[in-house]
Design an enzyme around this catalytic site. Sequence first.
Site, PDB file in Angstrom:
ATOM      1  N   SER A 168      38.238  33.222  41.310  1.00 25.28           N
ATOM      2  CA  SER A 168      39.481  33.938  41.074  1.00 25.28           C
ATOM      3  C   SER A 168      39.523  34.495  39.649  1.00 25.28           C
ATOM      4  O   SER A 168      38.666  35.297  39.279  1.00 25.28           O
ATOM      5  CB  SER A 168      40.675  33.027  41.372  1.00 25.28           C
ATOM      6  OG  SER A 168      41.873  33.771  41.422  1.00 25.28           O
ATOM      7  N   ASP A 260      41.757  36.927  52.288  1.00 26.18           N
ATOM      8  CA  ASP A 260      42.101  36.972  50.866  1.00 26.18           C
ATOM      9  C   ASP A 260      42.560  38.374  50.491  1.00 26.18           C
ATOM     10  O   ASP A 260      41.883  39.365  50.795  1.00 26.18           O
ATOM     11  CB  ASP A 260      40.876  36.568  50.042  1.00 26.18           C
ATOM     12  CG  ASP A 260      41.156  36.485  48.556  1.00 26.18           C
ATOM     13  OD1 ASP A 260      42.324  36.638  48.146  1.00 26.18           O
ATOM     14  OD2 ASP A 260      40.197  36.251  47.810  1.00 26.18           O
TER      15      ASP A 260
END
Length: 317
Positions: A168, A260
């Site tokens: 991330s 995602d």
Amino acid sequence: MDFDGNEVVIDLSPVIRVYKDGHVERLFGSPYVPPSPEDSVTGVSSKDLTISSDLKARIYHPKLSITTSNNQKLPILVYYHGGGFCVGSTFSFLSQRYLNLLVSEANIVTVSVQYSLAPEHPLSVIYDDSWTALQWVTAHVLENPGIKKEPWLIDHGDFKKIFVGGDSAGGNIAHNVVLRAGVEGLNGGVKILGGILSFPYFLSSTENRGDSLLSKIWVFVNPSAENGIDDPKINPFVEKAPSLTELGCSRLLVCVAEKDELRNLGIRYAEVVKKCGWKGEVEVVEVEGEGHCFQILNPDGEKAKHLIKRIAEFIKQ
């Protein structure tokens, strides 16, 4: 909701809140856990390091019975945790559990960096912390590095097999660090063999709504960005972004997940890198039916185990 009667001035639930008196309430994360001489599940050992007065890290290595056999030297991973640049910790339960599994599977030495967080620190400090930690690791190849050398790196680390990675926001940091390494170089002429960008935090005004939580978090941690979510640090495709041909590694692994929100830009990033003239090799792993950083949140799932093995295979190649 008030905290001790103070007014909430920034509410980015379920991630973070800031109160009028300056108090910061981090809503997402997991509890602190100490390092372990030997993890009961994996046998991985860990301990905490002080890189500088303001910069800490946690280092991991696999079972000594493995690392000492035939004086084997192991790849080194410099790892950056996720958390939108404002939450998360290398000393947390989630980070510790995940890295124990990855270190055991990949048979690597890992330095997990406790970089500064926003809003207490500007974004530039976060990137500089991350760069400083990588340079600290590579300084171990120097005869007189000006630091106290870490025995686990000297005894077990292979400085010809340096990897930089993260999840991330950590994947974004890894991208920016690898770019900087390509331009400025590392201590002792050390080269980065591979970059591992898992669910990298990239944004673009053509892909992301300005009022989405991910976009709001970026503006929160980088309020001085002239172009918002098209700032070159978060959008590597804009004209002002450094050329991806400058990536200072030989191989790149990009991991994305079907559910995602960051998936499309991760795929686009890999495609642009392949076509830009960069001389390295790019691999993409896409996991169906899963969401952002699922392998950290639920590492016992079969798809999580498979992804961890895939990352380990990339390191072992």
